[in-house]
Scaffold this active site. Structure first.
Site, PDB file in Angstrom:
ATOM      1  N   GLY A  13      38.026  41.124  30.676  1.00  0.00           N
ATOM      2  CA  GLY A  13      38.384  39.717  30.528  1.00  0.00           C
ATOM      3  C   GLY A  13      39.674  39.466  29.777  1.00  0.00           C
ATOM      4  O   GLY A  13      39.862  38.381  29.218  1.00  0.00           O
ATOM      5  N   SER A  14      40.602  40.419  29.822  1.00  0.00           N
ATOM      6  CA  SER A  14      41.846  40.172  29.075  1.00  0.00           C
ATOM      7  C   SER A  14      42.657  39.034  29.718  1.00  0.00           C
ATOM      8  O   SER A  14      43.301  38.253  29.003  1.00  0.00           O
ATOM      9  CB  SER A  14      42.687  41.446  28.961  1.00  0.00           C
ATOM     10  OG  SER A  14      43.210  41.835  30.203  1.00  0.00           O
ATOM     11  N   MET A  91      35.409  41.225  40.500  1.00  0.00           N
ATOM     12  CA  MET A  91      35.487  42.326  41.457  1.00  0.00           C
ATOM     13  C   MET A  91      34.447  42.230  42.585  1.00  0.00           C
ATOM     14  O   MET A  91      34.042  43.241  43.138  1.00  0.00           O
ATOM     15  CB  MET A  91      35.365  43.669  40.723  1.00  0.00           C
ATOM     16  CG  MET A  91      36.442  43.877  39.656  1.00  0.00           C
ATOM     17  SD  MET A  91      38.152  43.659  40.252  1.00  0.00           S
ATOM     18  CE  MET A  91      38.409  45.244  41.031  1.00  0.00           C
ATOM     19  N   ARG A  92      34.037  41.028  42.931  1.00  0.00           N
ATOM     20  CA  ARG A  92      33.191  40.835  44.115  1.00  0.00           C
ATOM     21  C   ARG A  92      34.021  40.158  45.194  1.00  0.00           C
ATOM     22  O   ARG A  92      34.771  39.213  44.906  1.00  0.00           O
ATOM     23  CB  ARG A  92      31.976  39.933  43.813  1.00  0.00           C
ATOM     24  CG  ARG A  92      31.060  40.420  42.733  1.00  0.00           C
ATOM     25  CD  ARG A  92      30.473  41.779  42.990  1.00  0.00           C
ATOM     26  NE  ARG A  92      29.619  41.877  44.164  1.00  0.00           N
ATOM     27  CZ  ARG A  92      29.164  43.033  44.655  1.00  0.00           C
ATOM     28  NH1 ARG A  92      29.501  44.179  44.088  1.00  0.00           N
ATOM     29  NH2 ARG A  92      28.388  43.040  45.715  1.00  0.00           N
ATOM     30  N   ASN A 108      43.610  33.535  42.136  1.00  0.00           N
ATOM     31  CA  ASN A 108      43.255  34.931  41.828  1.00  0.00           C
ATOM     32  C   ASN A 108      44.490  35.646  41.312  1.00  0.00           C
ATOM     33  O   ASN A 108      45.616  35.319  41.708  1.00  0.00           O
ATOM     34  CB  ASN A 108      42.761  35.639  43.093  1.00  0.00           C
ATOM     35  CG  ASN A 108      42.378  37.094  42.825  1.00  0.00           C
ATOM     36  OD1 ASN A 108      41.727  37.402  41.825  1.00  0.00           O
ATOM     37  ND2 ASN A 108      42.794  38.001  43.708  1.00  0.00           N
ATOM     38  N   HIS A 110      46.088  39.482  41.239  1.00  0.00           N
ATOM     39  CA  HIS A 110      45.923  40.778  41.897  1.00  0.00           C
ATOM     40  C   HIS A 110      47.011  41.718  41.380  1.00  0.00           C
ATOM     41  O   HIS A 110      48.184  41.326  41.304  1.00  0.00           O
ATOM     42  CB  HIS A 110      46.045  40.607  43.422  1.00  0.00           C
ATOM     43  CG  HIS A 110      45.792  41.872  44.163  1.00  0.00           C
ATOM     44  ND1 HIS A 110      44.534  42.408  44.304  1.00  0.00           N
ATOM     45  CD2 HIS A 110      46.636  42.728  44.783  1.00  0.00           C
ATOM     46  CE1 HIS A 110      44.618  43.548  44.978  1.00  0.00           C
ATOM     47  NE2 HIS A 110      45.881  43.764  45.287  1.00  0.00           N
ATOM     48  N   ASP A 146      42.837  38.804  49.406  1.00  0.00           N
ATOM     49  CA  ASP A 146      44.144  38.967  48.752  1.00  0.00           C
ATOM     50  C   ASP A 146      45.298  38.471  49.630  1.00  0.00           C
ATOM     51  O   ASP A 146      46.346  39.107  49.733  1.00  0.00           O
ATOM     52  CB  ASP A 146      44.377  40.454  48.380  1.00  0.00           C
ATOM     53  CG  ASP A 146      43.337  40.976  47.405  1.00  0.00           C
ATOM     54  OD1 ASP A 146      42.830  40.173  46.604  1.00  0.00           O
ATOM     55  OD2 ASP A 146      43.040  42.179  47.443  1.00  0.00           O
TER      56      ASP A 146
END
Ligand code: GAR
Length: 197
Positions: A13-14, A91-92, A108, A110, A146
């Protein structure tokens, strides 16, 4: 009125911390929920320490039934009434049906310079390809993995002798700068991509 941002995590969670720390003062948004798909995510404790409400929707009991998992995910999010959802190391893979419910409202981050290296092991793939630069991308989430419109990118060099770990350590601080910058812009209605540095 402040926009409400739900942040979805799976791990440390950074990026969530960077986003949450940015949403103070005159920022147009505030975090309303940090949600993890795994109870082990160490980011959950960090969120609680920051006074942010947390939730866990563990994907494992659903045993691959994505629709059932996403129904609970949707209910949990709905209760928090977010205006925006920020995936931050979540990561789902989400189905098109789920994503379409949040069209234009889900972001998101990436760890690659999209459209290069969608999916996993981005840094290893960039090194193996002999690339001289890597980076990260914040994009709108669409049904295609993505693949949504790019809202911002940050670049770093790939140096001789880099490993996936050393490269990840160079990219991650850039993520922590890029994601809050993009979030702020999106909250203000600005979606033209920004390029850092
Ligand atoms: C980050 O590097 C993020 O870009 C990546 O996971 C890491 C999460 O770190 N996300 C993906 O790979 C998404 N496909 P964090 O939990 O410390 O923010």
């Amino acid at each position: 009125m402040s926009k409400r941002v739900a942040i979805l995590i799976s791990g440390s969670g950074s990026n969530m911390v960077a986003l949450a720390e940015s949403m103070v003062g005159d920022h147009p948004a505030r975090p309303c929920l940090v949600l993890s798909n795994t109870p082990q995510a160490s980011g959950l404790a960090k969120a609680r320490a920051m006074g942010i409400e947390t939730a866990v929707v563990d994907h494992r009991p659903f045993k691959g039934d994505r629709a059932a998992f996403e129904a609970v995910l949707h209910e949990t999010l709905r209760a928090a009434a977010p205006d925006l959802i920020a995936l931050a190391g979540f990561m789902r893979v989400l189905t098109g049906d789920f994503v379409r419910q949040y069209e234009g409202r889900m972001l998101n981050i990436h760890p690659s310079l999209l459209p290069k290296y969608k999916g996993l092991d981005t840094h290893a793939r960039a090194i193996a390809a002999g690339d001289t630069e890597a980076g990260c991308t914040v994009h709108e989430v669409t049904a295609e993995l993505d693949d949504g419109p790019i809202l911002g990118q940050a670049r770093v060099p790939i140096l001789p002798g880099d490993t996936p770990a050393t490269l990840a350590a160079r990219v991650l601080p850039m993520e922590h700068t890029l994601y809050p910058a993009v979030l702020r812009r999106v909250c203000l209605g600005m979606r033209a991509p920004i390029m850092l540095p």
